[in-house]
Design a protein around this motif. Structure first.
Motif, short mmCIF file in Angstrom:
data_model
loop_
_atom_site.label_atom_id
_atom_site.label_comp_id
_atom_site.label_asym_id
_atom_site.label_seq_id
_atom_site.Cartn_x
_atom_site.Cartn_y
_atom_site.Cartn_z
N MET A 1 29.07 45.75 35.06
CA MET A 1 29.56 45.04 36.15
C MET A 1 30.83 45.51 36.79
SD MET A 1 31.46 41.66 34.53
CE MET A 1 32.66 41.67 35.97
N THR A 2 31.16 45.18 38.16
CA THR A 2 32.22 45.35 38.78
C THR A 2 33.16 44.34 38.70
OG1 THR A 2 31.05 47.09 40.35
CG2 THR A 2 33.25 46.14 41.01
N LEU A 3 34.34 44.48 38.28
CA LEU A 3 35.39 43.13 38.22
C LEU A 3 35.61 42.41 39.68
CD1 LEU A 3 37.89 44.83 36.00
CD2 LEU A 3 36.45 43.21 34.99
N ALA A 4 35.78 41.38 39.55
CA ALA A 4 36.32 40.68 40.99
C ALA A 4 37.45 41.18 41.33
CB ALA A 4 36.06 39.20 40.80
N HIS A 5 37.66 41.31 42.63
CA HIS A 5 38.81 42.13 42.87
C HIS A 5 39.40 42.01 44.42
CE1 HIS A 5 35.86 44.96 43.95
NE2 HIS A 5 36.66 45.69 44.90
N ASP A 6 40.31 42.17 45.01
CA ASP A 6 40.93 42.06 46.28
C ASP A 6 41.32 43.68 46.57
OD1 ASP A 6 40.14 39.16 46.53
OD2 ASP A 6 42.01 38.78 45.74
N VAL A 7 41.65 43.93 47.74
CA VAL A 7 42.09 45.16 48.07
C VAL A 7 42.76 44.76 49.47
CG1 VAL A 7 42.02 47.67 48.98
CG2 VAL A 7 40.36 46.56 47.23
N ALA A 8 44.26 45.07 49.69
CA ALA A 8 44.99 44.56 50.83
C ALA A 8 45.57 46.17 51.00
CB ALA A 8 45.80 43.58 50.55
N GLY A 9 45.93 46.44 52.19
CA GLY A 9 46.94 47.41 52.84
C GLY A 9 46.34 48.80 52.75
N SER A 10 47.22 49.76 52.77
CA SER A 10 46.90 51.02 52.83
C SER A 10 47.83 52.06 52.42
CB SER A 10 46.42 51.62 54.31
OG SER A 10 47.42 51.39 54.95
N ALA A 21 46.92 33.85 30.80
CA ALA A 21 47.23 32.75 31.10
C ALA A 21 46.90 32.20 32.68
CB ALA A 21 48.55 32.20 30.84
N CYS A 22 46.41 33.45 33.39
CA CYS A 22 46.27 33.39 34.67
C CYS A 22 45.14 34.05 35.11
CB CYS A 22 47.44 33.90 35.27
SG CYS A 22 48.87 33.28 34.82
N ASP A 23 44.74 34.45 36.32
CA ASP A 23 43.79 35.27 36.87
C ASP A 23 44.52 35.99 38.08
OD1 ASP A 23 43.75 33.70 39.38
OD2 ASP A 23 42.47 32.40 38.16
N ARG A 24 43.91 36.67 38.96
CA ARG A 24 44.47 37.68 40.03
C ARG A 24 45.23 36.82 40.86
NH1 ARG A 24 38.89 37.23 42.11
NH2 ARG A 24 38.78 37.41 44.40
N ARG A 25 45.14 35.45 41.20
CA ARG A 25 46.07 34.67 42.22
C ARG A 25 47.32 34.52 41.72
NH1 ARG A 25 42.61 29.15 41.70
NH2 ARG A 25 42.13 30.05 39.58
N MET A 26 47.65 35.11 40.37
CA MET A 26 49.22 35.01 40.03
C MET A 26 50.05 36.01 40.84
SD MET A 26 49.60 37.23 36.47
CE MET A 26 51.48 36.82 36.59
N TRP A 27 49.27 36.95 41.56
CA TRP A 27 50.22 37.98 42.11
C TRP A 27 50.16 37.68 43.59
CZ3 TRP A 27 52.35 40.77 38.84
CH2 TRP A 27 52.03 40.88 37.71
N ARG A 43 44.06 44.04 43.04
CA ARG A 43 44.36 43.23 41.87
C ARG A 43 42.78 42.77 41.57
NH1 ARG A 43 46.43 37.40 44.49
NH2 ARG A 43 45.46 37.76 46.67
N SER A 44 42.48 42.47 40.42
CA SER A 44 41.43 42.14 39.70
C SER A 44 41.39 41.08 38.59
CB SER A 44 40.54 43.53 39.15
OG SER A 44 41.45 43.92 38.01
N ASP A 45 40.32 40.32 38.42
CA ASP A 45 40.00 39.58 37.36
C ASP A 45 39.45 40.21 36.24
OD1 ASP A 45 41.28 37.44 38.55
OD2 ASP A 45 39.18 36.80 39.51
N MET A 46 40.02 40.10 34.86
CA MET A 46 39.26 40.47 33.70
C MET A 46 38.28 39.75 33.57
SD MET A 46 42.52 41.87 31.40
CE MET A 46 43.47 40.62 31.70
N ARG A 47 37.28 40.05 32.63
CA ARG A 47 36.21 39.29 32.36
C ARG A 47 36.31 37.84 31.67
NH1 ARG A 47 31.02 43.18 30.84
NH2 ARG A 47 32.03 45.28 31.10
N GLY A 48 35.83 36.97 32.33
CA GLY A 48 36.17 35.52 31.71
C GLY A 48 37.35 34.84 32.47
N TYR A 49 37.73 35.60 33.50
CA TYR A 49 38.77 35.01 34.29
C TYR A 49 38.72 35.04 35.69
CZ TYR A 49 41.36 35.67 29.82
OH TYR A 49 41.92 35.45 28.53
N GLY A 50 39.23 33.91 36.37
CA GLY A 50 39.11 33.91 37.87
C GLY A 50 37.64 33.99 38.11
N ASP A 51 37.18 34.88 39.04
CA ASP A 51 36.01 35.12 39.50
C ASP A 51 35.19 36.10 38.76
OD1 ASP A 51 36.30 33.12 41.74
OD2 ASP A 51 37.29 34.84 42.72
#
Length: 260
Positions: A1-10, A21-27, A43-51
């Motif tokens: 599976m591909t981890l849930a993630h966001d990409v921003a900027g270049s 204790a968190c998920d990718r929203r901590m950043w 930034r990505s969510d490990m399995r069982g966290y966030g999305d």
């Protein structure tokens, strides 16, 4: 599976790995600053966290992250890891050293660390609350233990929301699968490393920071007298300049990778 993630900027890639204790929203407080500095931020969510869903079989967090970076075409990258995310970052930096341009570890965990009596008591109390079905109590325990005294109420509530969500997702899993833990050697890490710890954190994480500053080939330790376990959320206005300065210094944000 591909981890849930966001990409921003270049620009050069900086990967952010969250605390367990968190998920990718901590950043959230770091992403705009890194983008403005000319980085592509992942930034990505490990399995069982966030999305990211819970594992559906045996898995390895580091290999999940490498699979994501391969998908995004990031051959070289800087790594920033908080707590459990730092433990994953260390594994990546040791197993794929040529790909990691620099490494920042915030109150990092460490595979094989022998827990102190204080950390063990915290874990036992958390387990007891969860076994009793008291998710609210377990969540409050984490917030009270991990979030430092200088965090504002909004940061505390954000940690509370992320931690409770992780508990709920993981407790709802039908089956629990093991994480595969291949052996690796810290001596294989070549990336320049900044290790940050907090005076108000559990003592284990300061001990780990000191150990890493001595064992890694190119590492420095910065202890923050105001910080708890999650300094990037507690005082982002202080941590962001530290992070940016180190990334510029080690060329992770300057478009120049290491040779060889």
């Amino acid at each position: 599976m591909t981890l849930a993630h966001d990409v921003a900027g270049s620009g050069p890639t900086v990967l952010l790995l969250h605390s367990t204790a968190c998920d990718r929203r901590m950043w959230d407080p770091q992403v705009p600053a890194l983008v403005d500095a000319g980085c592509r931020v992942v930034r990505s969510d490990m399995r069982g966290y966030g999305d990211s869903p819970v594992p559906d079989g045996p898995y390895n967090n580091a290999e999940d992250v490498i699979e994501l970076l391969d998908l995004l075409g990031a051959e070289e990258f800087a790594l920033v890891g908080s707590s459990g995310g730092g433990r994953v970052a260390l594994e990546i930096a040791a197993r794929w050293p040529r790909r990691v341009t620099s490494l920042v570890l915030l109150c990092t965990a460490l595979a094989g660390h022998e827990p102190s009596a204080e950390l063990q008591a915290f874990g036992e109390r958390e387990d007891a609350l969860l076994e009793a079905g008291d998710v609210t109590g377990a969540t409050d325990l984490n917030v009270d233990t991990l979030v430092g005294p200088h965090a504002d109420q909004a940061a505390r509530e954000q940690v509370r929301e992320m931690q409770r969500h992780a508990f709920e997702v993981q407790l709802a899993a039908v089956e629990e699968f093991p994480q595969l833990r291949p052996e690796f050697d810290l001596a294989d890490i070549t990336a320049p490393t900044l290790v940050i710890s907090g005076d108000h954190d559990l003592p284990d994480f300061r001990q780990i920071a000191v150990r890493l500053s001595k064992e890694l080939a190119d590492a420095r330790h910065l202890q923050l007298d105001w910080a708890g376990h999650l300094p990037s959320l507690e005082r982002p206005e202080v941590v962001n300049p530290l992070l940016l300065d180190f990334l510029r210094e080690t060329h992770a944000g300057g478009g120049r990778g290491r040779q060889g």
